[in-house]
Scaffold this motif. Structure first.
Motif, PDB file in Angstrom:
ATOM      1  N   VAL A 149       0.885  -1.160   0.000  1.00 49.91           N
ATOM      2  CA  VAL A 149       0.000   0.000   0.000  1.00 49.91           C
ATOM      3  C   VAL A 149       0.925   1.212   0.000  1.00 49.91           C
ATOM      4  O   VAL A 149       1.783   1.327   0.871  1.00 49.91           O
ATOM      5  CB  VAL A 149      -0.882   0.037   1.265  1.00 49.91           C
ATOM      6  CG1 VAL A 149      -1.688   1.332   1.304  1.00 49.91           C
ATOM      7  CG2 VAL A 149      -1.800  -1.168   1.306  1.00 49.91           C
ATOM      8  N   ILE A 150       0.785   2.056  -0.997  1.00 52.86           N
ATOM      9  CA  ILE A 150       1.626   3.257  -1.012  1.00 52.86           C
ATOM     10  C   ILE A 150       0.755   4.484  -0.800  1.00 52.86           C
ATOM     11  O   ILE A 150      -0.427   4.502  -1.129  1.00 52.86           O
ATOM     12  CB  ILE A 150       2.425   3.411  -2.318  1.00 52.86           C
ATOM     13  CG1 ILE A 150       1.483   3.619  -3.502  1.00 52.86           C
ATOM     14  CG2 ILE A 150       3.342   2.216  -2.541  1.00 52.86           C
ATOM     15  CD1 ILE A 150       2.185   4.157  -4.723  1.00 52.86           C
ATOM     16  N   PHE A 151       1.374   5.502  -0.204  1.00 52.29           N
ATOM     17  CA  PHE A 151       0.624   6.701   0.129  1.00 52.29           C
ATOM     18  C   PHE A 151       1.519   7.918  -0.048  1.00 52.29           C
ATOM     19  O   PHE A 151       2.682   7.907   0.358  1.00 52.29           O
ATOM     20  CB  PHE A 151       0.145   6.612   1.586  1.00 52.29           C
ATOM     21  CG  PHE A 151      -0.574   7.843   2.031  1.00 52.29           C
ATOM     22  CD1 PHE A 151      -1.916   8.020   1.728  1.00 52.29           C
ATOM     23  CD2 PHE A 151       0.092   8.834   2.729  1.00 52.29           C
ATOM     24  CE1 PHE A 151      -2.587   9.172   2.120  1.00 52.29           C
ATOM     25  CE2 PHE A 151      -0.566   9.995   3.117  1.00 52.29           C
ATOM     26  CZ  PHE A 151      -1.908  10.156   2.816  1.00 52.29           C
ATOM     27  N   GLY A 152       0.996   8.944  -0.676  1.00 48.05           N
ATOM     28  CA  GLY A 152       1.795  10.165  -0.847  1.00 48.05           C
ATOM     29  C   GLY A 152       1.151  11.099  -1.861  1.00 48.05           C
ATOM     30  O   GLY A 152       0.018  10.891  -2.291  1.00 48.05           O
TER      31      GLY A 152
ATOM     32  N   PRO B  12       7.280   7.885  -1.205  1.00 47.98           N
ATOM     33  CA  PRO B  12       5.974   7.432  -0.719  1.00 47.98           C
ATOM     34  C   PRO B  12       6.094   6.797   0.668  1.00 47.98           C
ATOM     35  O   PRO B  12       7.154   6.293   1.031  1.00 47.98           O
ATOM     36  CB  PRO B  12       5.564   6.370  -1.738  1.00 47.98           C
ATOM     37  CG  PRO B  12       6.848   5.870  -2.295  1.00 47.98           C
ATOM     38  CD  PRO B  12       7.784   7.034  -2.296  1.00 47.98           C
ATOM     39  N   GLU B  13       4.994   6.845   1.389  1.00 46.80           N
ATOM     40  CA  GLU B  13       4.909   6.063   2.611  1.00 46.80           C
ATOM     41  C   GLU B  13       4.493   4.668   2.169  1.00 46.80           C
ATOM     42  O   GLU B  13       3.559   4.522   1.389  1.00 46.80           O
ATOM     43  CB  GLU B  13       3.815   6.680   3.488  1.00 46.80           C
ATOM     44  CG  GLU B  13       4.044   6.560   4.957  1.00 46.80           C
ATOM     45  CD  GLU B  13       2.921   7.236   5.719  1.00 46.80           C
ATOM     46  OE1 GLU B  13       2.011   6.520   6.145  1.00 46.80           O
ATOM     47  OE2 GLU B  13       2.955   8.478   5.845  1.00 46.80           O
ATOM     48  N   MET B  14       5.206   3.634   2.617  1.00 45.43           N
ATOM     49  CA  MET B  14       4.902   2.293   2.099  1.00 45.43           C
ATOM     50  C   MET B  14       4.695   1.278   3.205  1.00 45.43           C
ATOM     51  O   MET B  14       5.432   1.240   4.176  1.00 45.43           O
ATOM     52  CB  MET B  14       6.060   1.812   1.214  1.00 45.43           C
ATOM     53  CG  MET B  14       6.297   2.755   0.049  1.00 45.43           C
ATOM     54  SD  MET B  14       7.441   2.127  -1.167  1.00 45.43           S
ATOM     55  CE  MET B  14       6.671   0.634  -1.738  1.00 45.43           C
ATOM     56  N   ASP B  15       3.646   0.474   3.052  1.00 40.71           N
ATOM     57  CA  ASP B  15       3.424  -0.651   3.961  1.00 40.71           C
ATOM     58  C   ASP B  15       3.154  -1.875   3.118  1.00 40.71           C
ATOM     59  O   ASP B  15       2.451  -1.789   2.104  1.00 40.71           O
ATOM     60  CB  ASP B  15       2.169  -0.416   4.809  1.00 40.71           C
ATOM     61  CG  ASP B  15       2.349   0.750   5.746  1.00 40.71           C
ATOM     62  OD1 ASP B  15       3.084   0.603   6.723  1.00 40.71           O
ATOM     63  OD2 ASP B  15       1.749   1.818   5.478  1.00 40.71           O
TER      64      ASP B  15
ATOM     65  N   GLY C 132      14.801   8.043   9.790  1.00 40.32           N
ATOM     66  CA  GLY C 132      13.849   6.989   9.486  1.00 40.32           C
ATOM     67  C   GLY C 132      12.748   6.845  10.523  1.00 40.32           C
ATOM     68  O   GLY C 132      12.064   5.832  10.579  1.00 40.32           O
ATOM     69  N   PHE C 133      12.595   7.866  11.361  1.00 42.46           N
ATOM     70  CA  PHE C 133      11.519   7.829  12.353  1.00 42.46           C
ATOM     71  C   PHE C 133      10.263   8.382  11.679  1.00 42.46           C
ATOM     72  O   PHE C 133       9.970   9.557  11.739  1.00 42.46           O
ATOM     73  CB  PHE C 133      11.901   8.689  13.561  1.00 42.46           C
ATOM     74  CG  PHE C 133      11.156   8.344  14.814  1.00 42.46           C
ATOM     75  CD1 PHE C 133       9.798   8.052  14.781  1.00 42.46           C
ATOM     76  CD2 PHE C 133      11.802   8.295  16.036  1.00 42.46           C
ATOM     77  CE1 PHE C 133       9.104   7.731  15.925  1.00 42.46           C
ATOM     78  CE2 PHE C 133      11.124   7.982  17.199  1.00 42.46           C
ATOM     79  CZ  PHE C 133       9.768   7.700  17.141  1.00 42.46           C
ATOM     80  N   SER C 134       9.525   7.510  11.029  1.00 44.23           N
ATOM     81  CA  SER C 134       8.429   7.950  10.176  1.00 44.23           C
ATOM     82  C   SER C 134       7.154   8.155  10.985  1.00 44.23           C
ATOM     83  O   SER C 134       7.078   7.833  12.162  1.00 44.23           O
ATOM     84  CB  SER C 134       8.155   6.896   9.116  1.00 44.23           C
ATOM     85  OG  SER C 134       7.734   5.714   9.771  1.00 44.23           O
ATOM     86  N   ASN C 135       6.163   8.679  10.285  1.00 45.59           N
ATOM     87  CA  ASN C 135       4.857   8.827  10.906  1.00 45.59           C
ATOM     88  C   ASN C 135       4.322   7.471  11.348  1.00 45.59           C
ATOM     89  O   ASN C 135       3.714   7.346  12.400  1.00 45.59           O
ATOM     90  CB  ASN C 135       3.905   9.486   9.903  1.00 45.59           C
ATOM     91  CG  ASN C 135       2.616   9.937  10.564  1.00 45.59           C
ATOM     92  OD1 ASN C 135       2.631  10.613  11.587  1.00 45.59           O
ATOM     93  ND2 ASN C 135       1.493   9.522   9.999  1.00 45.59           N
ATOM     94  N   ARG C 136       4.615   6.467  10.528  1.00 44.79           N
ATOM     95  CA  ARG C 136       4.158   5.121  10.880  1.00 44.79           C
ATOM     96  C   ARG C 136       4.768   4.674  12.209  1.00 44.79           C
ATOM     97  O   ARG C 136       4.083   4.094  13.059  1.00 44.79           O
ATOM     98  CB  ARG C 136       4.549   4.155   9.750  1.00 44.79           C
ATOM     99  CG  ARG C 136       4.373   2.711  10.084  1.00 44.79           C
ATOM    100  CD  ARG C 136       3.699   1.883   9.020  1.00 44.79           C
ATOM    101  NE  ARG C 136       2.406   2.382   8.616  1.00 44.79           N
ATOM    102  CZ  ARG C 136       1.280   2.204   9.305  1.00 44.79           C
ATOM    103  NH1 ARG C 136       1.290   1.585  10.468  1.00 44.79           N
ATOM    104  NH2 ARG C 136       0.147   2.673   8.850  1.00 44.79           N
TER     105      ARG C 136
END
Ligand code: ADP
Ligand code: MG
Length: 701
Positions: free
Chosen positions: A116-119, A133-136, A163-167
């Motif tokens: 799932v990509i987000f951006g 992208p934010e990726m999971d 690398g301390f992401s929003n996730r």
């Protein structure tokens, strides 16, 4: 299960560890679990919606897609390498691009595995691409989703780099909320919760981080904002109550010969009803056993000075000395002139103390202060010096202009056993919500009426191309016997440029208004004090028709025959400055005008400022707009904005909640001043905790 201790260090939370704990501390000031709980998202994104590549449009906002990486390539560039992935949703393809941490990302990406990509997507050369992208992995995404509305937390460049992401942030907050279970202790009383239909504290925290839906988010926000503002107001109001009960004040029992003689024989006009009302409020305070702490507000020209003077005379009648503190030397000087002139027919010993007062005179002042011969002292910061000791200071008036902080104010009365009464006069009106927050521990008097006979100043804006007709208008006014101000901006960063503008302007005006028919004065910061004074005097005596000046005339000039204020490059001035400048005219009986000269292209904010000036003369309305444009911190300056360090509430956007919180806090303390009743136990606990932490208010008493 042990109830969780919210003061535990963040390092002990599962999934954090020492390295991340350090980052959280240094970057976000998150030290404890409580800090994390109170670290609120900036916004939320809807992650129930998935796009297909063929649904994307132009430069869309943030979107979410499902697909696989089918191809990966690194492109070497001068500035470093760039990683480009081909991403397929099964039907179409787009590109994912990375400029940073390329190596690390390349090593971690899985090929041909559902993500799932987000951006944000942008269209470039006919191909959609999404940078960083934010990726999971789809599997993880399905497992971890707790909320359709995903929080987006504030972050910093360093956190992103590490690398301390929003996730990652989301997962530690999730962990925290899992551990806080049993529910959080309540902080408000049951009657308050019921009356204002607040959701529970636990529910509020859960939904502010991971909203179940919009409705619960709204309720969570309301509860937390209310709570934050309520406890601030509780502290401010309680401080006021405590001061009144604990701090003894000088009781001014009589109104005697100083006041009466002035009022009956030397006051040249009737006070307005508002001035009378405010004076009564001040008298009542000074006649009680408690120390007065009052803020006096009123629009430019509403007549605060005379109220200050009359209050001083009451102090004199009771055998006390008084002081007036001004933020600048010019202003102190002006107050001194005004007060000396008004008190001339009476025997009152009044002196001026500023940085430029010579040693000998200074010594005399010190002496007279200590032996009590000096009755009124007017001055600047110089009054705070150790050597300045009053025999019996009974009233200190602070003409504040937002420049003296709370701490400085309290310095005034460290010098006496019984503190003097304090009256703070604000030069420009302060919006109500701001006054509540910053001066919420003071009593408030407002002069909401101008002296009679004042005509509203007509305000217009004009462009350079209208200059001829503006000059024609000015000539007509001069013909009628009026005088004109023309003001140029003075902005420190480009002093030389400003000065050039002023001189060019002066030359232009000299050509358009030639001698001997017209004469022009010029006043600016480069002139010596005496030269400035001389020019001002010439203008005052009507020897000159036009006063060309920088903003040195913003405060302190009172020339009733001047009826037109022309402000050059008006878009460069702030709102309160424009309003103050405009306040220099409209002081006589004639119709006055303010002409705002502006450039062709204005920024949005500048446009709003000009529009506001043209549409209203009301300083309180103008202050409200100013607050919206600039925010509370900028309006008040550094010293006081500390009080406004709010975590979730915003005194501009949440003004209604603020008003409610203040009235509820007031009611709480009215019924139970010491928070001693059982129903207020929860409130008391939190109140004590907060009071220990916030030294901001502790300074004052
Ligand atoms: P500000 O509130 O801006 O400090 P001032 O105290 O300088 O206003 O008052 C502005 C002018 O109005 C002064 O010239 C003052 O003498 C005059 N003034 C004040 N009160 C009255 C009144 N009640 N009636 C008429 N003129 C007044
Ligand atoms: Mg004034």
């Amino acid at each position: 299960m042990q109830p969780i201790n919210l003061h535990t260090s963040i390092a002990y939370l599962k999934g954090v560890g020492p390295a991340r704990a350090e980052l959280l501390k240094s970057e976000l000031s998150i030290f404890t679990l409580q800090d994390l709980l109170n670290f609120f998202p900036n916004r939320y994104i809807d992650r129930t919606q998935f796009y297909k590549i063929n649904q994307l449009e132009g430069n869309s906002s943030e979107v979410q897609l499902i697909g696989k990486i089918t191809h990966l390539r690194t492109i070497e560039q001068k500035m470093g390498s760039r990683l480009v992935a081909t991403f397929s949703d099964g039907n179409d393809t787009m590109e994912l691009v990375w400029f940073k941490a390329v190596k690390w990302i390349k090593g971690n990406l899985k090929m041909n595995t559902p993500y799932v990509i987000f951006g944000r997507v942008t269209l470039f050369n006919g191909v959609y691409n999404m940078p960083h992208p934010e990726m999971d992995l789809l599997d993880d995404f399905n497992k971890s989703m707790h909320s359709a509305m995903q929080p987006v937390y504030p972050s910093t460049e360093k956190l992103t780099k590490k690398g301390f992401s929003n996730r990652a942030m989301i997962s530690i907050v999730e962990q925290l909320l899992t551990e806080i279970n049993p529910p959080l202790k309540e902080s408000l009383s049951i009657p308050i919760i019921e009356q204002y239909k607040l959701i529970s504290r636990s529910e509020a925290y859960r939904n502010i981080h991971f909203p179940k839906n919009q409705e619960l988010l709204t309720k969570a926000e309301f509860r937390l904002k209310f709570e934050e503002l309520y406890f601030i107001q509780l502290q401010l109001i309680r401080k006021n109550i405590l001061r009144k009960s604990k701090i003894k004040g000088h009781k001014f029992e009589v109104v005697g010969k100083f006041f009466n003689e002035f009022y009956q024989n030397h006051l040249e006009f009737d006070l307005t009803d508002a001035q009378k009302r405010v004076l009564k409020e001040i008298r009542k305070d000074m006649g009680s056993n408690a120390q007065m702490n009052r803020l006096l507000q009123g629009d430019v020209g509403s007549g605060k000075t005379i109220v200050a003077l009359l209050s001083m005379l009451i102090a004199l009648d009771n055998g006390f000395q008084t002081a007036l503190l001004a933020p600048t030397e010019i202003l102190a000087n002006q107050h001194f002139q005004t007060f000396s002139a008004l008190l001339k027919p009476m025997k009152v010993n009044i002196k001026l103390l500023t940085g430029s007062v010579k040693t000998k005179e200074r010594r005399e002042i010190h002496e007279e202060l200590e032996n009590g011969n000096l009755q009124i002292l007017i001055g600047t910061h110089a009054l705070f010096e150790e050597k300045v000791q009053f025999k019996n200071l009974g009233l200190a008036i602070i003409d504040e202009q937002h420049r003296f902080g709370v701490e400085q104010r309290s310095k005034m009365w460290k010098k006496n056993n019984i503190p003097p009464h304090i009256l703070i006069m604000s030069a420009t009106p302060i919006p109500r919500t701001l006054a509540m927050s910053v001066y919420g521990d003071l009593d408030m008097s407002i002069i909401d009426e101008l002296p009679p006979g004042r005509k509203d100043i007509k305000t217009v804006h004009r462009y350079d191309k209208n200059r001829l007709s503006v000059f024609k208008f000015l000539k007509d006014e001069i013909e009628k016997g009026r005088q004109i101000y023309v003001v140029y901006p003075l902005i420190q960063e480009s002093e030389a440029l400003d000065y050039k503008d002023l001189i060019d302007g002066f030359e232009g005006i000299s050509r358009a208004f030639p001698l001997p028919k017209y004469s022009i004065s010029m006043v600016h910061g480069k002139l010596k004090g005496e030269e400035k004074e001389l020019e001002m005097q010439r203008f005052l005596k009507r020897e000159t028709d036009i006063m060309v000046a920088t903003t040195v005339i913003e405060v302190g000039v009172n020339i009733p025959n001047a009826s037109v204020m022309v402000i050059e490059s008006a878009e460069r001035f702030g709102l309160s400055q424009l309003h103050q400048l405009r306040g220099r005219v409209g002081r006589g009986a004639e119709q006055s005008y303010c002409i705002l000269m502006i450039g062709d292209k204005l920024s949005e904010d500048a446009g709003t400022r000009i529009k506001t000036m043209v549409s209203t003369n009301n300083g309180f309305e103008i202050a409200d707009v100013d607050l919206k444009l600039r925010g509370p911190g900028n309006l008040l300056g550094k010293q006081q904005s500390g009080v406004l360090n709010l975590k979730i509430a915003d005194i501009v956007k949440d003004s209604q909640i603020l008003k409610l919180a203040r009235s509820v806090a007031f009611e709480t303390l009215q019924k139970d001043a010491n928070l001693a009743q059982p129903e207020n136990e929860a409130i008391l606990t939190i109140f004590k905790e907060i009071s220990q932490k916030t030294a901001v208010w502790a300074n004052i008493s």
